[in-house]
Design a protein around this motif. Sequence first.
Motif, mmCIF file in Angstrom:
data_model
loop_
_atom_site.group_PDB
_atom_site.id
_atom_site.type_symbol
_atom_site.label_atom_id
_atom_site.label_comp_id
_atom_site.label_asym_id
_atom_site.label_seq_id
_atom_site.Cartn_x
_atom_site.Cartn_y
_atom_site.Cartn_z
ATOM 1 N N ILE A 124 65.932 25.627 83.385
ATOM 2 C CA ILE A 124 64.740 24.973 82.819
ATOM 3 C C ILE A 124 64.859 24.881 81.299
ATOM 4 N N CYS A 125 65.312 25.964 80.691
ATOM 5 C CA CYS A 125 65.481 25.962 79.225
ATOM 6 C C CYS A 125 66.470 24.887 78.791
ATOM 7 N N ASP A 126 67.567 24.758 79.528
ATOM 8 C CA ASP A 126 68.573 23.746 79.207
ATOM 9 C C ASP A 126 68.007 22.337 79.364
ATOM 10 N N MET A 127 67.278 22.104 80.457
ATOM 11 C CA MET A 127 66.774 20.759 80.731
ATOM 12 C C MET A 127 65.686 20.324 79.737
ATOM 13 N N VAL A 128 64.842 21.261 79.302
ATOM 14 C CA VAL A 128 63.858 20.939 78.259
ATOM 15 C C VAL A 128 64.573 20.544 76.977
ATOM 16 N N THR A 129 65.602 21.303 76.632
ATOM 17 C CA THR A 129 66.363 21.023 75.406
ATOM 18 C C THR A 129 67.039 19.657 75.492
ATOM 19 N N ILE A 130 67.625 19.354 76.626
ATOM 20 C CA ILE A 130 68.284 18.056 76.806
ATOM 21 C C ILE A 130 67.269 16.915 76.709
ATOM 22 N N SER A 198 79.339 20.723 84.124
ATOM 23 C CA SER A 198 79.027 22.079 83.658
ATOM 24 C C SER A 198 79.480 22.309 82.220
ATOM 25 N N TRP A 199 78.698 23.135 81.526
ATOM 26 C CA TRP A 199 79.017 23.599 80.173
ATOM 27 C C TRP A 199 79.277 22.455 79.192
ATOM 28 N N SER A 200 78.475 21.413 79.291
ATOM 29 C CA SER A 200 78.608 20.267 78.383
ATOM 30 C C SER A 200 77.758 20.487 77.136
ATOM 31 N N ASP A 201 78.126 19.823 76.054
ATOM 32 C CA ASP A 201 77.295 19.890 74.859
ATOM 33 C C ASP A 201 76.362 18.676 74.823
ATOM 34 N N LEU A 221 68.596 14.787 87.756
ATOM 35 C CA LEU A 221 69.727 15.699 87.614
ATOM 36 C C LEU A 221 69.558 16.831 88.618
ATOM 37 N N ASN A 222 70.548 16.999 89.500
ATOM 38 C CA ASN A 222 70.493 18.085 90.472
ATOM 39 C C ASN A 222 71.518 19.160 90.121
ATOM 40 N N ARG A 223 71.332 20.340 90.700
ATOM 41 C CA ARG A 223 72.208 21.481 90.412
ATOM 42 C C ARG A 223 72.355 21.644 88.902
ATOM 43 N N THR A 224 71.314 22.099 88.286
ATOM 44 C CA THR A 224 71.242 22.112 86.824
ATOM 45 C C THR A 224 71.612 23.454 86.186
ATOM 46 N N ASP A 225 72.109 24.401 86.955
ATOM 47 C CA ASP A 225 72.489 25.683 86.352
ATOM 48 C C ASP A 225 73.785 25.533 85.554
ATOM 49 N N SER A 226 73.817 26.150 84.394
ATOM 50 C CA SER A 226 75.016 26.187 83.542
ATOM 51 C C SER A 226 75.516 24.797 83.176
ATOM 52 N N ARG A 227 74.604 23.873 82.908
ATOM 53 C CA ARG A 227 75.006 22.509 82.581
ATOM 54 C C ARG A 227 74.996 22.224 81.083
ATOM 55 N N LEU A 228 74.538 23.197 80.294
ATOM 56 C CA LEU A 228 74.578 23.070 78.841
ATOM 57 C C LEU A 228 75.377 24.248 78.294
ATOM 58 N N ALA A 229 76.294 23.958 77.395
ATOM 59 C CA ALA A 229 77.164 25.010 76.858
ATOM 60 C C ALA A 229 76.349 26.103 76.183
ATOM 61 N N ASN A 230 76.874 27.309 76.230
ATOM 62 C CA ASN A 230 76.196 28.427 75.558
ATOM 63 C C ASN A 230 76.594 28.552 74.104
ATOM 64 N N ASN A 231 77.800 28.160 73.773
ATOM 65 C CA ASN A 231 78.329 28.365 72.424
ATOM 66 C C ASN A 231 78.685 27.033 71.770
ATOM 67 N N GLY A 232 78.810 27.088 70.442
ATOM 68 C CA GLY A 232 79.215 25.906 69.694
ATOM 69 C C GLY A 232 78.126 24.865 69.518
ATOM 70 N N LEU A 233 76.864 25.238 69.767
ATOM 71 C CA LEU A 233 75.752 24.308 69.596
ATOM 72 C C LEU A 233 75.045 24.565 68.272
ATOM 73 N N ALA A 234 74.330 23.559 67.781
ATOM 74 C CA ALA A 234 73.586 23.696 66.528
ATOM 75 C C ALA A 234 72.512 24.780 66.669
ATOM 76 N N PRO A 235 72.214 25.512 65.594
ATOM 77 C CA PRO A 235 71.187 26.574 65.672
ATOM 78 C C PRO A 235 69.843 26.063 66.171
ATOM 79 N N GLU A 236 69.478 24.826 65.813
ATOM 80 C CA GLU A 236 68.192 24.285 66.254
ATOM 81 C C GLU A 236 68.122 24.169 67.776
#
Length: 430
Positions: A124-130, A198-201, A221-236
Amino acid sequence: MVRLIVGDEKCKCREETLNVNMIFVEKSNQIVFRAGMKVWMKRVLLTMLLWIGLVQLMALDETWRPRLLKSWPSCSGHSDVSSSDDTLSSVPHITSPPPKRIYKNNGYLMVSCNGGLNQMRAAICDMVTIARYLNVTLIVPELDKTSFWADPSDFQDIFDVDHFITSLRGEVRILKELPPRLKRRVEVGKVYSLPPISWSDISYYKKEILPLVKKYKVVHLNRTDSRLANNGLAPEIQKLRCMVNFRGLRFTSRIEELGRKLVKILKKNGPFVVLHLRYEIDMLAFSGCTRGCTNDEVDELTRMRYAYPWWKEKVIDSEIKRREGLCPLTPEETALILRAFDINPKYQIYIASGEIYGGQKRMESLAATFPQLVNKETLLESSDLRVFQNHSSQMAALDYLVSLESDIFIPTYDGNMAKVVEGHRRHVNK
């Protein structure tokens, strides 16, 4: 006589002229004084207004402060959550909603989250951010009902959906459902659906997903777990994920009230440790970790792994997994760890997990060393938990709340629950 009269008239004229000049000077001074006073008063009023505005801004919770005053929003900033029994909450309560963010709507994003409570929470956190960075309207996420846990709960059964929408409206527009015309299109199957890589920026979503949203108006978007990278993203981006996780996702009042009751019972009996003993049947089947299991149990776990097609790894060597540090601690190993940590045997040990695989037999070693083993089923009346039965995510939410308030939190596996609780405790106690 004439000269005297003329002289007197001249004197009178001079006196009248002098009086006029004095009056003119006096009026001029008054005008200058009044003009100066007006300028001074304007400056005073402006200063007061600026000061009042600054004080009001500083009084706001730091998550909503403007960037000029503080880096925004902070994942580890001060929180107004109290650890007292009466104020337990999964998130700080925001007294007033942030202002609406105005932007051009590029379309609508539907998402389906898979997995257990904390796996879905991270999604959910990833999808809101996207959605925020694509400038699209997010529809309240759908939760997994078909996985091993088979929990029929909807989003609003676990989380406060109105708070979720309102608290994040300064970042992204969220609706409970699609507008009628688009909703009818989805109901007849006319919707573009795909699992993201998975793990996309964010650049992947802007280049690949955004054009699809603009073309089809609605993308699922289905199966949304781990679909946004954890590292290398902007602080915002990272701060927004934290904001969603620790402030936007508040449990329902029914869950929080029972969570408060649990914490009150535990604190009444002294210090307590929450042990996230990740030793349930699904964990062992998925990981292939079978240390201490009988041959029959190993066969059962293997059959279960093959029965679920989305568990991609089928052939697993348990001993290699253990050497790589990818297995959860067994109950026996956990007893040794707690003793090594010098945990007082008189402390209550709250087991935050589902049913332990192997039952009481596997818990004998731990119970012998730490006899004060408790869980929500032993602390509460059956009537308290009746509405939560067969709703594994809601039961997990109760464990989550107790974990936040524990004197010590110890996970036996570095999974979703361990990561989210650790981050939340750091955020609350900063």
